[in-house]
Motif scaffolding. Structure first.
Motif, mmCIF file in Angstrom:
data_model
loop_
_atom_site.group_PDB
_atom_site.id
_atom_site.type_symbol
_atom_site.label_atom_id
_atom_site.label_comp_id
_atom_site.label_asym_id
_atom_site.label_seq_id
_atom_site.Cartn_x
_atom_site.Cartn_y
_atom_site.Cartn_z
ATOM 1 N N LYS A 16 -3.401 17.671 -3.191
ATOM 2 C CA LYS A 16 -4.223 17.035 -4.224
ATOM 3 C C LYS A 16 -3.479 16.864 -5.548
ATOM 4 C CE LYS A 16 -8.922 17.580 -2.770
ATOM 5 N NZ LYS A 16 -10.261 18.114 -3.032
ATOM 6 N N CYS A 51 -2.826 2.770 -4.364
ATOM 7 C CA CYS A 51 -2.663 3.199 -2.962
ATOM 8 C C CYS A 51 -3.889 3.952 -2.477
ATOM 9 C CB CYS A 51 -1.420 4.072 -2.804
ATOM 10 S SG CYS A 51 0.109 3.160 -2.992
ATOM 11 N N CYS A 65 8.638 3.875 -6.547
ATOM 12 C CA CYS A 65 8.938 5.243 -7.018
ATOM 13 C C CYS A 65 9.863 5.945 -6.028
ATOM 14 C CB CYS A 65 7.669 6.073 -7.129
ATOM 15 S SG CYS A 65 6.451 5.431 -8.284
ATOM 16 N N ASN A 66 9.548 5.779 -4.760
ATOM 17 C CA ASN A 66 10.259 6.526 -3.718
ATOM 18 C C ASN A 66 11.699 6.064 -3.523
ATOM 19 O OD1 ASN A 66 7.260 6.615 -1.624
ATOM 20 N ND2 ASN A 66 7.737 7.684 -3.493
ATOM 21 N N ILE A 93 6.256 10.340 2.445
ATOM 22 C CA ILE A 93 5.135 10.048 1.543
ATOM 23 C C ILE A 93 4.096 9.293 2.346
ATOM 24 C CG2 ILE A 93 4.382 8.886 -0.576
ATOM 25 C CD1 ILE A 93 6.201 11.309 -1.093
ATOM 26 N N TRP A 94 2.917 9.901 2.427
ATOM 27 C CA TRP A 94 1.840 9.345 3.240
ATOM 28 C C TRP A 94 1.027 8.332 2.424
ATOM 29 C CZ3 TRP A 94 -3.631 10.043 3.143
ATOM 30 C CH2 TRP A 94 -4.279 9.579 4.296
ATOM 31 N N LYS A 95 1.127 7.084 2.816
ATOM 32 C CA LYS A 95 0.362 5.981 2.218
ATOM 33 C C LYS A 95 0.431 5.920 0.690
ATOM 34 C CE LYS A 95 -2.936 5.567 5.995
ATOM 35 N NZ LYS A 95 -4.336 5.590 6.408
ATOM 36 N N GLY A 96 1.530 6.358 0.144
ATOM 37 C CA GLY A 96 1.688 6.298 -1.311
ATOM 38 C C GLY A 96 0.796 7.264 -2.064
ATOM 39 N N ILE A 97 0.235 8.222 -1.350
ATOM 40 C CA ILE A 97 -0.736 9.121 -1.985
ATOM 41 C C ILE A 97 -0.197 10.542 -2.163
ATOM 42 C CG2 ILE A 97 -3.044 10.132 -1.765
ATOM 43 C CD1 ILE A 97 -3.790 7.579 -0.151
ATOM 44 N N MET A 98 0.445 11.044 -1.130
ATOM 45 C CA MET A 98 0.929 12.425 -1.198
ATOM 46 C C MET A 98 2.072 12.657 -0.206
ATOM 47 S SD MET A 98 -2.174 14.229 0.890
ATOM 48 C CE MET A 98 -3.508 13.362 0.087
ATOM 49 N N GLN A 105 -0.170 4.977 -7.572
ATOM 50 C CA GLN A 105 -0.803 5.960 -6.687
ATOM 51 C C GLN A 105 -2.309 5.679 -6.592
ATOM 52 O OE1 GLN A 105 -0.946 10.073 -7.990
ATOM 53 N NE2 GLN A 105 -0.670 10.832 -5.915
ATOM 54 N N ARG A 148 -5.048 15.875 -13.518
ATOM 55 C CA ARG A 148 -5.490 14.475 -13.436
ATOM 56 C C ARG A 148 -5.900 13.924 -14.789
ATOM 57 N NH1 ARG A 148 -8.411 12.953 -7.738
ATOM 58 N NH2 ARG A 148 -6.592 13.447 -6.490
ATOM 59 N N CYS A 156 -0.147 16.421 -5.707
ATOM 60 C CA CYS A 156 1.108 15.681 -5.486
ATOM 61 C C CYS A 156 1.033 14.300 -6.137
ATOM 62 C CB CYS A 156 1.341 15.539 -3.979
ATOM 63 S SG CYS A 156 2.823 14.592 -3.575
ATOM 64 N N VAL A 157 2.131 13.894 -6.785
ATOM 65 C CA VAL A 157 2.156 12.581 -7.446
ATOM 66 C C VAL A 157 2.850 11.522 -6.580
ATOM 67 C CG1 VAL A 157 2.014 13.559 -9.762
ATOM 68 C CG2 VAL A 157 4.257 13.078 -8.797
ATOM 69 N N ALA A 158 3.289 11.916 -5.421
ATOM 70 C CA ALA A 158 3.907 10.994 -4.446
ATOM 71 C C ALA A 158 5.143 10.277 -4.993
ATOM 72 C CB ALA A 158 2.878 9.975 -3.949
ATOM 73 N N CYS A 159 5.932 10.996 -5.766
ATOM 74 C CA CYS A 159 7.133 10.369 -6.349
ATOM 75 C C CYS A 159 8.260 10.219 -5.316
ATOM 76 C CB CYS A 159 7.631 11.177 -7.543
ATOM 77 S SG CYS A 159 8.100 12.873 -7.140
ATOM 78 N N GLY A 160 8.247 11.085 -4.331
ATOM 79 C CA GLY A 160 9.253 10.977 -3.258
ATOM 80 C C GLY A 160 10.559 11.722 -3.510
ATOM 81 N N GLY A 168 0.800 -1.234 0.000
ATOM 82 C CA GLY A 168 0.000 0.000 0.000
ATOM 83 C C GLY A 168 0.824 1.271 0.000
ATOM 84 N N ASN A 169 2.007 1.204 -0.620
ATOM 85 C CA ASN A 169 2.787 2.440 -0.745
ATOM 86 C C ASN A 169 3.486 2.512 -2.100
ATOM 87 O OD1 ASN A 169 5.425 1.149 -0.620
ATOM 88 N ND2 ASN A 169 5.121 0.907 1.578
ATOM 89 N N LYS A 170 4.160 3.631 -2.320
ATOM 90 C CA LYS A 170 4.866 3.810 -3.588
ATOM 91 C C LYS A 170 6.367 3.639 -3.372
ATOM 92 C CE LYS A 170 3.891 6.974 -6.498
ATOM 93 N NZ LYS A 170 3.446 7.629 -7.727
ATOM 94 N N ARG A 221 -2.792 12.921 -16.692
ATOM 95 C CA ARG A 221 -2.100 11.771 -16.091
ATOM 96 C C ARG A 221 -2.888 10.485 -16.304
ATOM 97 N NH1 ARG A 221 -1.341 12.315 -10.334
ATOM 98 N NH2 ARG A 221 0.143 10.625 -10.545
ATOM 99 N N ASN A 253 -6.000 2.454 0.446
ATOM 100 C CA ASN A 253 -6.060 3.204 1.695
ATOM 101 C C ASN A 253 -7.358 4.016 1.820
ATOM 102 O OD1 ASN A 253 -3.407 2.415 2.700
ATOM 103 N ND2 ASN A 253 -2.608 3.599 0.998
#
Lengths: 193, 70
Positions: free
Chosen positions: B16, A186, A52-53, B35-40, A183, A84, B18-22, A47-49, A87, A190
């Motif tokens: 809103k 996630c 990417c990170n 990065i919160w829960k892969g969202i933002m 995303q 959006r 944010c692409v959460a790329c990190g 449940g995370n990225k 994307r 979530n």
């Protein structure tokens, strides 16, 4: 203070090697599936990225080329590119082209069409790539998939490089279909809008 | 004599968009961004020193540095 580098900070080498290997033997293109499945599995199960990170070698490559090598204009990306609709629109477009590639592969597996030893750039330009094909032990369909998949990877790298030069180094991350998809996963996982 | 009130700078994420790329997480010198829960991306403003590295790095340019009282 500069953070100590971890092993995954060097994955850009793997990404660069992947692109180079495709010039020598197209069957290496199959390895690119890792870049598809690992991010998906991480987002679905954790449940995370995380991909990417931390682990995205392509992002690191853009960071390096655009940052340390100064190849990026470091300008703001246009508003529409981070919207959006763009994307998700690009994600859908990417999916459609991906399934078209899978269909072409299937036709070769089924014997309905011949192997095309070409790489299709930007979904339009066919480049002869026969020098990188040395036969396959499995089926010609497997080679067709390799040509198709490498086309996807090379095309997205070119797009990433162009936006790296025009905007910020990792502009690709803004509209990367895998990033958008993970995303989205996630968000769903979530339960967040 | 009145004490001098210095304005501090802090990072704000347009969540809103944010692409959460990190990318921001990697450059933050105080580990204030996550990065919160892969969202933002979310900023822990108690740790943020307003250096602006995250804003400069953010490929979507959704991080702004704003002055806050205190």
């Amino acid at each position: 203070m500069r953070a100590e580098k971890k092993w995954y900070d060097y994955l850009w080498i793997a990404s660069a090697a992947y692109l180079i290997l495709g010039f020598f033997n197209i069957m290496f293109a199959w390895l690119g599936l890792l870049c598809f499945f690992i991010p998906l599995l991480i987002s679905v199960f954790k449940g995370n990225k995380g991909y990417c990170n931390r682990y995205c070698g392509r992002g690191q490559l853009f960071s390096l080329l655009g940052g340390r090598f100064g190849l990026s204009g470091k300008r703001d990306i246009p508003g529409w590119m981070k919207s959006r609709w763009f994307r998700y629109g690009f994600l859908i477009f990417f999916f459609v082209m991906f399934f078209q590639m899978l269909w072409t592969t299937w036709l070769v597996f089924a014997g309905a069409s011949d192997l095309s030893q070409t790489v299709k750039l930007l979904w339009t330009v066919r480049l002869p790539w026969n020098w990188a094909y040395h036969g396959t032990l499995i089926h010609e369909g497997a080679a067709q998939f390799a040509f198709g998949f490498y086309s996807v990877m090379l095309t997205s790298t070119i797009l990433g490089l162009v936006t790296m030069v025009l905007f910020k180094p990792r502009s690709w991350c803004v509209y990367c279909p895998m990033g958008t998809m993970t995303q989205l996963i996630c968000r769903v996982k979530n339960k967040e809008k | 004599m009145e004490p001098i009130r210095r304005k501090r700078k802090k990072a704000y994420v347009e969540e809103k968009a944010c692409v959460a790329c990190g990318c921001c997480v990697k450059v933050c010198p105080t580990a204030a961004v996550s990065i919160w829960k892969g969202i933002m991306a979310k900023v822990d403003r108690s740790r943020c020193v307003g250096c602006g590295k995250c804003a400069a790095e953010c490929p979507a340019s959704v991080i702004a540095i704003r002055e806050v009282e205190g």
